[in-house]
Design an enzyme around this catalytic site. Structure first.
Site, PDB file in Angstrom:
ATOM      1  N   GLU A 110       0.820  -1.214   0.000  1.00  0.00           N
ATOM      2  CA  GLU A 110       0.000   0.000   0.000  1.00  0.00           C
ATOM      3  C   GLU A 110       0.853   1.262   0.000  1.00  0.00           C
ATOM      4  O   GLU A 110       0.389   2.346   0.347  1.00  0.00           O
ATOM      5  CB  GLU A 110      -0.967  -0.026   1.178  1.00  0.00           C
ATOM      6  CG  GLU A 110      -1.834  -1.275   1.208  1.00  0.00           C
ATOM      7  CD  GLU A 110      -3.302  -1.033   0.894  1.00  0.00           C
ATOM      8  OE1 GLU A 110      -3.800   0.055   1.184  1.00  0.00           O
ATOM      9  OE2 GLU A 110      -3.951  -1.964   0.355  1.00  0.00           O
ATOM     10  N   HIS A 126      -3.509   2.118   7.856  1.00  0.00           N
ATOM     11  CA  HIS A 126      -2.141   2.369   7.396  1.00  0.00           C
ATOM     12  C   HIS A 126      -1.330   2.926   8.562  1.00  0.00           C
ATOM     13  O   HIS A 126      -1.873   3.593   9.457  1.00  0.00           O
ATOM     14  CB  HIS A 126      -2.113   3.374   6.238  1.00  0.00           C
ATOM     15  CG  HIS A 126      -2.732   2.872   4.985  1.00  0.00           C
ATOM     16  ND1 HIS A 126      -3.587   3.632   4.226  1.00  0.00           N
ATOM     17  CD2 HIS A 126      -2.632   1.680   4.350  1.00  0.00           C
ATOM     18  CE1 HIS A 126      -3.990   2.937   3.170  1.00  0.00           C
ATOM     19  NE2 HIS A 126      -3.421   1.746   3.231  1.00  0.00           N
ATOM     20  N   CYS A 130      -2.423  11.640   3.711  1.00  0.00           N
ATOM     21  CA  CYS A 130      -2.914  10.693   2.697  1.00  0.00           C
ATOM     22  C   CYS A 130      -2.888  11.307   1.306  1.00  0.00           C
ATOM     23  O   CYS A 130      -2.698  10.608   0.313  1.00  0.00           O
ATOM     24  CB  CYS A 130      -4.349  10.264   3.015  1.00  0.00           C
ATOM     25  SG  CYS A 130      -4.488   8.994   4.288  1.00  0.00           S
TER      26      CYS A 130
END
Length: 415
Positions: free
Chosen positions: A161, A229, A346
């Site tokens: 990711e 995350h 992000c």
């Protein structure tokens, strides 16, 4: 060399379909009406704010939505797509550029090039088809093969990711650093998105020195609480690690390894007794941009939600009032992104490089941001409910909006 933040421009298909299992905000706001125009303009305003701080700023662009090619591979099309796939074909999640790739700056790599490996994002269906367009953009932006190496994703056998699970600590951005890859093993009821083998593969592809590379396990408690995350519970910048007490499974070992390699490291740990995991995740305290200001000192760029969470704001005010390394706090409005589970960190991919070696179409100044904002104001939908994704008029508007932006930027070859 300097750090450049490449922000994902929020696409015209931005909607709240609740696709991300383990993302508390995404699940909580499922079915609500989104505001794609406001979302994208909030992102532009954040970039403008950072430019005015003297930071370098780049962009990554929205992907084709609906993703007709992906639907074709699944034996369907945008007109007949089953409900189980529709939202995934329209997702604007590529806006969260921290998941675009993992980046190792040239000083860390044995061949002296900056390496970027595109994330496969295979855990979530709506993100699993992002990588081809991400790869195309990065290979164009970083086309100088004497300075950059852009890798395709590691095999989807192991979930990767991207930079959201990667940290770098160093004396300065242009100096050799220690790269920390964070992976998951258990997440309670939620899936683990970053696999250890994917992280180790990226480190090998980038030619990193094993003595300057660390692998750390994210805590099960953090993932189970909604930290899907690592960048939801920890962020690093130069010699500072800013982290929640419960971010890592074995934090004493990680801290000891970091201190052996970087004696001047400063670890700013927020205790759970002061800020609970739930408050940290709700506010996205750690999903902030921790940056070095050109005038000196570090600043934390946080979302409005941090100021609105009493425990978090009280801790930050005390931190800034003391002698810690974080000297200033800047608050930005990214509420539309936050409601879908992505904060200031992000929205950006950090790349350390010489700006003159990058395709200038991917770099912005205030004048270019004005042009981008003009396209958004003219073409992006004002509001959208998830059930509107069935309307052909919306499909046409999304595709025309994206094409208009690419034309304005001069990236016709990617339309």
């Amino acid at each position: 060399m300097r750090e450049i933040n490449f922000d994902g421009i929020i696409g015209p298909s931005h909607n709240y379909s609740g696709l991300s299992l383990g993302n508390v905000a995404s699940a909580s706001n499922k079915g609500l009406v989104s505001h794609p125009r406001a979302a994208a303009l909030q992102g532009v305003a954040k970039m403008r704010h950072n430019l005015r701080l003297g930071l370098a700023q780049g962009i990554l662009l929205p992907h084709r939505r609906p993703d007709r090619a992906w639907l074709g591979e699944l034996g369907t099309d945008v007109g007949t797509v089953p409900p189980s796939l529709r939202a995934a074909a329209f997702s604007a999640s590529a806006m969260w550029a921290a998941n675009a790739a993992t980046v190792s700056p040239a000083p860390d790599c044995t061949d002296g090039c900056c390496h970027l490996t595109v994330a496969n994002l295979r855990t979530m269906a709506h993100r699993s088809h992002e990588w081809p367009e991400t790869l195309a953009q990065l290979r164009l932006a970083f086309a100088d093969e004497t300075r950059f190496a852009v890798h395709p994703p590691v095999p989807a056998t192991f979930g990767d990711e991207g930079a959201a699970n990667h940290m770098r600590l160093c004396a300065s951005h242009d100096a050799p650093g220690i790269e920390v890859f964070v992976y998951g093993q258990r997440g309670g009821a939620y899936p683990v998105r970053q696999h250890e083998e994917a992280s180790r593969a990226v480190a090998r592809l980038h030619g990193l020195d094993p003595e300057h590379t660390l692998f750390a396990c994210q805590s099960e408690a953090a993932i189970a609480a909604g930290a899907f995350h690592n960048d939801v519970v920890a962020v690093a910048n130069e010699n500072v690690l800013f982290t929640h007490e419960q971010a890592f499974e074995d934090r004493p070992s990680l801290y000891a390894a970091l201190k052996r390699r970087i004696p001047e490291i400063e670890i700013v740990e927020v205790p759970a007794s002061a800020v609970s995991l739930e408050d940290a995740i709700r506010s996205y305290l750690f999903n902030a941009q921790l940056v070095t200001l050109p005038t000196g000192g570090m600043a934390l760029i946080v979302p409005d939600e941090v100021r609105e969470t009493p425990t978090v704001w009280a801790w930050l005010e005390a931190q800034v009032a003391g002698n810690g390394p974080i000297r200033r706090i800047f608050v930005v409005d990214v509420r539309q992104s936050m409601a879908n589970g992505g904060g200031p960190a992000c929205l950006r991919l950090r790349v350390v490089a010489e700006p003159e070696c990058i395709d200038p179409r991917f770099l912005v100044d205030e004048a270019k941001l004005d042009r981008i904002a003009g396209v958004i104001a003219q073409h992006w939908p004002e509001a959208m409910a998830p059930d509107q994704l069935r309307e052909p008029a919306i499909w046409t508007q999304m595709e025309r909006a994206r094409a208009a932006l690419y034309e304005e930027i001069g990236l016709r070859e990617l339309i």
